[in-house]
Design a protein around this motif. Sequence first.
Motif, PDB file in Angstrom:
ATOM      1  N   LEU A  60       0.830  -1.207   0.000  1.00 35.55           N
ATOM      2  CA  LEU A  60       0.000   0.000   0.000  1.00 35.55           C
ATOM      3  C   LEU A  60       0.867   1.260   0.000  1.00 35.55           C
ATOM      4  O   LEU A  60       0.585   2.218  -0.728  1.00 35.55           O
ATOM      5  N   ALA A  61       1.938   1.242   0.774  1.00 34.15           N
ATOM      6  CA  ALA A  61       2.851   2.388   0.804  1.00 34.15           C
ATOM      7  C   ALA A  61       3.519   2.580  -0.554  1.00 34.15           C
ATOM      8  O   ALA A  61       3.663   3.713  -1.024  1.00 34.15           O
ATOM      9  N   ALA A  62       3.911   1.498  -1.214  1.00 33.88           N
ATOM     10  CA  ALA A  62       4.531   1.603  -2.531  1.00 33.88           C
ATOM     11  C   ALA A  62       3.540   2.146  -3.558  1.00 33.88           C
ATOM     12  O   ALA A  62       3.903   2.968  -4.406  1.00 33.88           O
ATOM     13  N   ALA A  63       2.299   1.718  -3.489  1.00 31.48           N
ATOM     14  CA  ALA A  63       1.285   2.212  -4.423  1.00 31.48           C
ATOM     15  C   ALA A  63       1.028   3.703  -4.198  1.00 31.48           C
ATOM     16  O   ALA A  63       0.947   4.480  -5.159  1.00 31.48           O
ATOM     17  N   LEU A  64       0.922   4.129  -2.966  1.00 33.80           N
ATOM     18  CA  LEU A  64       0.709   5.547  -2.673  1.00 33.80           C
ATOM     19  C   LEU A  64       1.906   6.389  -3.086  1.00 33.80           C
ATOM     20  O   LEU A  64       1.750   7.495  -3.621  1.00 33.80           O
ATOM     21  N   LEU A  65       3.102   5.873  -2.877  1.00 37.42           N
ATOM     22  CA  LEU A  65       4.304   6.595  -3.280  1.00 37.42           C
ATOM     23  C   LEU A  65       4.388   6.733  -4.800  1.00 37.42           C
ATOM     24  O   LEU A  65       4.753   7.794  -5.311  1.00 37.42           O
ATOM     25  N   SER A  66       4.014   5.700  -5.518  1.00 38.29           N
ATOM     26  CA  SER A  66       4.049   5.787  -6.983  1.00 38.29           C
ATOM     27  C   SER A  66       3.006   6.772  -7.507  1.00 38.29           C
ATOM     28  O   SER A  66       3.270   7.519  -8.450  1.00 38.29           O
ATOM     29  N   LEU A  77       1.911   9.423  -5.853  1.00 37.46           N
ATOM     30  CA  LEU A  77       2.434  10.739  -5.494  1.00 37.46           C
ATOM     31  C   LEU A  77       3.551  11.167  -6.443  1.00 37.46           C
ATOM     32  O   LEU A  77       3.572  12.312  -6.914  1.00 37.46           O
ATOM     33  N   LEU A  78       4.452  10.267  -6.762  1.00 31.87           N
ATOM     34  CA  LEU A  78       5.557  10.573  -7.667  1.00 31.87           C
ATOM     35  C   LEU A  78       5.050  10.893  -9.068  1.00 31.87           C
ATOM     36  O   LEU A  78       5.491  11.850  -9.702  1.00 31.87           O
ATOM     37  N   THR A  79       4.108  10.114  -9.560  1.00 22.51           N
ATOM     38  CA  THR A  79       3.550  10.349 -10.890  1.00 22.51           C
ATOM     39  C   THR A  79       2.834  11.696 -10.952  1.00 22.51           C
ATOM     40  O   THR A  79       3.004  12.453 -11.913  1.00 22.51           O
ATOM     41  N   THR A  80       2.066  12.008  -9.945  1.00 23.67           N
ATOM     42  CA  THR A  80       1.362  13.291  -9.901  1.00 23.67           C
ATOM     43  C   THR A  80       2.344  14.458  -9.873  1.00 23.67           C
ATOM     44  O   THR A  80       2.159  15.455 -10.574  1.00 23.67           O
ATOM     45  N   VAL A  86       5.472  14.510 -11.030  1.00 27.94           N
ATOM     46  CA  VAL A  86       6.155  14.621 -12.324  1.00 27.94           C
ATOM     47  C   VAL A  86       5.239  15.249 -13.367  1.00 27.94           C
ATOM     48  O   VAL A  86       5.659  16.136 -14.124  1.00 27.94           O
ATOM     49  N   LEU A  87       4.000  14.832 -13.425  1.00 28.83           N
ATOM     50  CA  LEU A  87       3.074  15.395 -14.404  1.00 28.83           C
ATOM     51  C   LEU A  87       2.802  16.872 -14.143  1.00 28.83           C
ATOM     52  O   LEU A  87       2.726  17.672 -15.079  1.00 28.83           O
ATOM     53  N   THR A  88       2.685  17.259 -12.891  1.00 28.32           N
ATOM     54  CA  THR A  88       2.472  18.660 -12.550  1.00 28.32           C
ATOM     55  C   THR A  88       3.690  19.499 -12.923  1.00 28.32           C
ATOM     56  O   THR A  88       3.561  20.595 -13.471  1.00 28.32           O
ATOM     57  N   THR A  89       4.878  18.969 -12.655  1.00 27.94           N
ATOM     58  CA  THR A  89       6.110  19.681 -12.995  1.00 27.94           C
ATOM     59  C   THR A  89       6.238  19.846 -14.498  1.00 27.94           C
ATOM     60  O   THR A  89       6.616  20.923 -14.982  1.00 27.94           O
ATOM     61  N   LEU A  90       5.940  18.807 -15.251  1.00 25.93           N
ATOM     62  CA  LEU A  90       6.019  18.899 -16.709  1.00 25.93           C
ATOM     63  C   LEU A  90       5.017  19.906 -17.268  1.00 25.93           C
ATOM     64  O   LEU A  90       5.337  20.651 -18.195  1.00 25.93           O
ATOM     65  N   ALA A  91       3.837  19.948 -16.715  1.00 26.12           N
ATOM     66  CA  ALA A  91       2.835  20.917 -17.177  1.00 26.12           C
ATOM     67  C   ALA A  91       3.293  22.346 -16.886  1.00 26.12           C
ATOM     68  O   ALA A  91       3.170  23.234 -17.734  1.00 26.12           O
ATOM     69  N   ALA A  92       3.841  22.575 -15.706  1.00 23.27           N
ATOM     70  CA  ALA A  92       4.321  23.911 -15.353  1.00 23.27           C
ATOM     71  C   ALA A  92       5.507  24.304 -16.230  1.00 23.27           C
ATOM     72  O   ALA A  92       5.599  25.453 -16.696  1.00 23.27           O
TER      73      ALA A  92
END
Length: 60
Positions: free
Chosen positions: A16-22, A24-27, A29-35
Amino acid sequence: MSGFVLLRVRAHRLLLAAALLSVLLTTTVLTTLAAFSGAIGDAGLRHRCGPAPRRPPRYR
């Protein structure tokens, strides 16, 4: 029923921790790329529509 769910979550804490971390990381990265994409677009437009560069005078 909720007791069973809590036992399952407890048993698979690491998964569950690994799924939540992935997620969070994906979100992040996508936010950074959009900005970054928006900032690069604005900078390119500002550069292209800016005043013409001044040429130094030609001496003979």
